[in-house]
Design an enzyme around this catalytic site. Structure first.
Site, PDB file in Angstrom:
ATOM      1  N   GLU A   1      -1.495  -9.017   3.664  1.00 53.60           N
ATOM      2  CA  GLU A   1      -1.573  -9.638   4.683  1.00 53.60           C
ATOM      3  C   GLU A   1      -2.866 -10.109   5.485  1.00 53.60           C
ATOM      4  O   GLU A   1      -2.896 -10.932   6.243  1.00 53.60           O
ATOM      5  CB  GLU A   1      -0.827  -8.516   5.886  1.00 53.60           C
ATOM      6  CG  GLU A   1      -1.518  -7.313   6.245  1.00 53.60           C
ATOM      7  CD  GLU A   1      -1.286  -6.257   5.320  1.00 53.60           C
ATOM      8  OE1 GLU A   1      -0.999  -6.564   3.964  1.00 53.60           O
ATOM      9  OE2 GLU A   1      -1.297  -4.881   5.651  1.00 53.60           O
TER      10      GLU A   1
ATOM     11  N   HIS B   1      -3.723  -5.032   0.516  1.00 51.70           N
ATOM     12  CA  HIS B   1      -3.055  -5.499   1.436  1.00 51.70           C
ATOM     13  C   HIS B   1      -3.055  -7.037   1.757  1.00 51.70           C
ATOM     14  O   HIS B   1      -4.085  -7.520   2.280  1.00 51.70           O
ATOM     15  CB  HIS B   1      -3.992  -4.784   2.826  1.00 51.70           C
ATOM     16  CG  HIS B   1      -3.494  -3.395   3.375  1.00 51.70           C
ATOM     17  ND1 HIS B   1      -2.393  -2.980   3.996  1.00 51.70           N
ATOM     18  CD2 HIS B   1      -4.242  -2.234   2.796  1.00 51.70           C
ATOM     19  CE1 HIS B   1      -2.433  -1.850   4.155  1.00 51.70           C
ATOM     20  NE2 HIS B   1      -3.615  -1.285   3.496  1.00 51.70           N
TER      21      HIS B   1
ATOM     22  N   CYS C   1       0.749  -1.259   0.030  1.00 51.71           N
ATOM     23  CA  CYS C   1      -0.115   0.025   0.123  1.00 51.71           C
ATOM     24  C   CYS C   1       0.918   1.335  -0.037  1.00 51.71           C
ATOM     25  O   CYS C   1       1.435   1.551  -1.098  1.00 51.71           O
ATOM     26  CB  CYS C   1      -0.948  -0.212   1.155  1.00 51.71           C
ATOM     27  SG  CYS C   1      -2.320   0.672   0.612  1.00 51.71           S
TER      28      CYS C   1
HETATM   29  N1  GLN Z   1      -1.803   6.816   2.609  1.00 53.21           N
HETATM   30  C1  GLN Z   1      -1.943   6.004   1.583  1.00 53.21           C
HETATM   31  C2  GLN Z   1      -3.417   6.273   1.040  1.00 53.21           C
HETATM   32  O1  GLN Z   1      -4.138   6.635   1.610  1.00 53.21           O
HETATM   33  C3  GLN Z   1      -1.751   4.792   1.982  1.00 53.21           C
HETATM   34  C4  GLN Z   1      -2.752   3.796   2.936  1.00 53.21           C
HETATM   35  C5  GLN Z   1      -2.513   2.559   3.178  1.00 53.21           C
HETATM   36  O2  GLN Z   1      -1.080   2.176   3.129  1.00 53.21           O
HETATM   37  N2  GLN Z   1      -3.308   1.715   3.794  1.00 53.21           N
HETATM   38  O3  GLN Z   1      -3.766   5.948  -0.083  1.00 53.21           O
END
Ligand code: GLN
Length: 557
Positions: free
Chosen positions: A515, A513, A386
């Protein structure tokens, strides 16, 4: 057959591992061929954990339907196959929100709206809805500790459930602490007695006591607890501390927890098949070697904020008989004074792999970019999740494509090159509230890529999201021309989901994600492959060191 419930409450102190206990009971019942579902009630007023600080609340776990939930749901998914959604996690805030909405709509026809029956009914309805999903047994965890004012409506609701459904359909499991008092050289049962009494005072007689303790509970202690807490001696379960959480279901099985619950619930079930869990724990405790991974992030001082990530890495390691050595590096500490300052490199030396996880906000970004540059240039396996994927794109744009002012509009809205941005920003659409891309999205994989090989040649996968910003495809041609590969995107090609650098031993960033979908018995392919590449890197490095040492030795000769 009527729905059956196991209610899990906690006493004495918090943090005894109620979530893990509930998940392990689920795991055991599943191993006996039953279909289980799990749910959690959190007694705080926030409507969901989505906007709560990871420092206070730990990780926000995301389900397929995009619900932002308590991290205990992560345990539920790792230990069972329960189908979880927003229905499986309620806070007091959400229950009240529903009631107030109904009241404003006039649904209560002017009646006085009260905690009993309206709040308790809403809670019971939430339980029934989950149970109606076809589970043989629904395990309901009540957050907080017995005696808290906040949890009273939930406890009252489960008391009523017992009253309505009878003993054969409801079992009360209570988790308590049996502390070892060094001065007396004794385990003390008094806190457990008080906690059980506290429950009894609101009409709930515990059936099973899971007694957390640093020392094994002897027969005498068990008898004493049974006598004073009014439970069967067999129902006093010693829940000792174990070094791997995946051993908990095996410990419970040894203490006969599943047998007991099935007997109380009048339910027959085949013998447990725990062979896979036994094998897993065996591998966990007998690694052939280790692999060291550095996580460069923002909330690193509070490990619970990366709970699923830590578990997913462990799954990857266990699947290859490796012991995972994790080092958490605060990203801010890797920032450089000037472009020439590369002192951060010493902090990054010697790791087999580097990972930048998800996160929000600007703090530490420059440090993450340094870590990514290091991994890219020194051919150290890199996994960006992410934010870690977004940062990898910024690093590539700056240091490979020469766009010095590349950034994400999250960190610099006026950046010259917004390689990461909000899609709607460019379309000129005003963003309302906190619209995030949440939950499961389909991703199409390109063939002959690291990603496609990791996923075993699959062309279509589904992964969970929680973010606002995206890769800006206006920079795609420039960046792919310079060697970045886009290996995954949404079916309509709007969103970039995976980027990688061919030729690097392992350099992959994903917008989702992974995970959240890793399980100990089904390790996530990306984590498995990242750990494998990291271990490969370790072996190669030690072979090179050996060669250098040999050469040096020969020179001395
Ligand atoms: N801050 C980034 C976004 O909002 C990544 C978010 C995250 O890593 N969950 O896109």
């Amino acid at each position: 057959m009527s729905a059956k419930y196991v209610f899990v409450t906690g006493g004495v102190v918090s943090s005894l591992g109620k979530g893990l206990a509930a998940a392990s009971i689920g795991c055991l019942l599943e191993s006996r061929g039953l279909r289980v579902n799990l749910m959690k009630f959190d007694p705080y007023l926030n409507v969901d954990p989505g906007t709560m600080s990871p420092f206070q609340h730990g990780e926000v776990f995301v389900t397929d339907d995009g619900a932002e939930t308590d991290l205990d749901l992560g345990h539920y998914e790792r230990f069972t196959h329960a189908p979880l959604s927003r229905d499986n996690n309620y806070t007091t805030g959400r229950i009240y929100e529903q009631i107030i909405l109904k009241e404003r709509r006039g649904d209560y026809l002017g009646k006085t709206v009260q905690v009993i029956p309206h709040v308790t009914n809403e809670i019971k309805n939430a339980m029934r809805k989950v149970a109606a999903n076809g589970a043989d047994v629904t395990i309901v965890e009540i957050g907080g500790t017995v005696g808290d004012i906040e949890s009273l409506p939930f406890l009252e609701a489960i008391r009523q459930m017992r009253q309505e459904l009878g003993r054969e359909n409801t079992t009360f499991v209570h988790l308590t602490l049996v502390p070892w008092i060094a001065a007396a050289q004794e385990l003390k049962t008094k806190p457990t007695q008080h906690s059980v009494k506290e429950l009894l005072s609101i009409g709930i007689q515990a059936d099973v006591l899971l007694c957390r303790s640093e020392r094994p509970l002897g027969r005498e202690i068990k008898q004493k607890i049974a006598a004073f807490c009014n439970v069967e001696e067999k129902a006093v379960i010693g829940a000792k501390t174990v070094s791997s959480v995946y051993e908990v279901p095996l410990c419970f099985a040894q203490e006969g927890v599943d047998e007991l619950i099935l007997r109380y619930l009048h339910r027959e079930a085949p013998e447990a098949d725990l062979s896979k869990w036994k094998d897993l724990v065996e591998r966990c405790y007998n690694p052939k070697d280790e692999v060291s991974i550095a996580i460069v992030g923002k909330y690193v001082e509070y490990e619970d904020s990366y709970k699923s990530l830590k578990e997913a890495l462990a799954h990857g390691a266990i699947s290859q008989n490796l012991k995972l050595k994790l080092t958490w590096i605060e990203a801010e500490g890797l920032e450089s004074e000037s472009a020439a300052d590369q002192s951060y490199e010493t902090q990054l030396e010697g790791f087999d792999g580097i990972l930048v996880p998800g996160g929000f906000g600007k703090r530490g970004i420059e440090g993450m970019l340094n870590a990514i540059r290091y991994a890219r240039e020194k051919q150290v396996p890199y996994f960006g999740i992410c934010l870690g994927m977004q940062a990898a794109c910024i690093e590539f744009a700056r240091n490979v494509c020469g766009l010095k002012n590349a950034n994400s509009s999250e960190f610099d809205p006026a950046a010259e090159h917004r390689v990461i941005y909000k899609l709607r920003e460019l379309l000129g659409v005003e963003e309302m509230g906190g619209t995030m891309r949440l939950g499961a999205w389909t991703c199409i994989l390109q063939g002959d890529t690291l990603a496609s090989r990791a996923y075993g040649g699959a062309t279509e996968i589904s992964e969970r999201h929680r973010h606002r910003y995206e890769f800006n495809r206006e920079y795609e041609a420039l960046m792919t021309g310079a060697g970045l590969r886009i290996s995954g995107a949404t079916p309509d090609q709007t969103y970039v989901e995976i980027v990688e650098i061919p030729g690097h031993p392992f350099f992959l960033g994903c917008q989702f994600h992974p995970e959240f979908k890793s399980r100990p018995l089904e390790p996530h392919p990306l984590f498995r492959e990242f750990v494998a590449a990291s271990y490969q890197h370790r072996k190669q490095r030690s072979a090179e060191q050996m060669k250098a040492a040999r050469a040096a030795y020969q020179q001395v000769q």
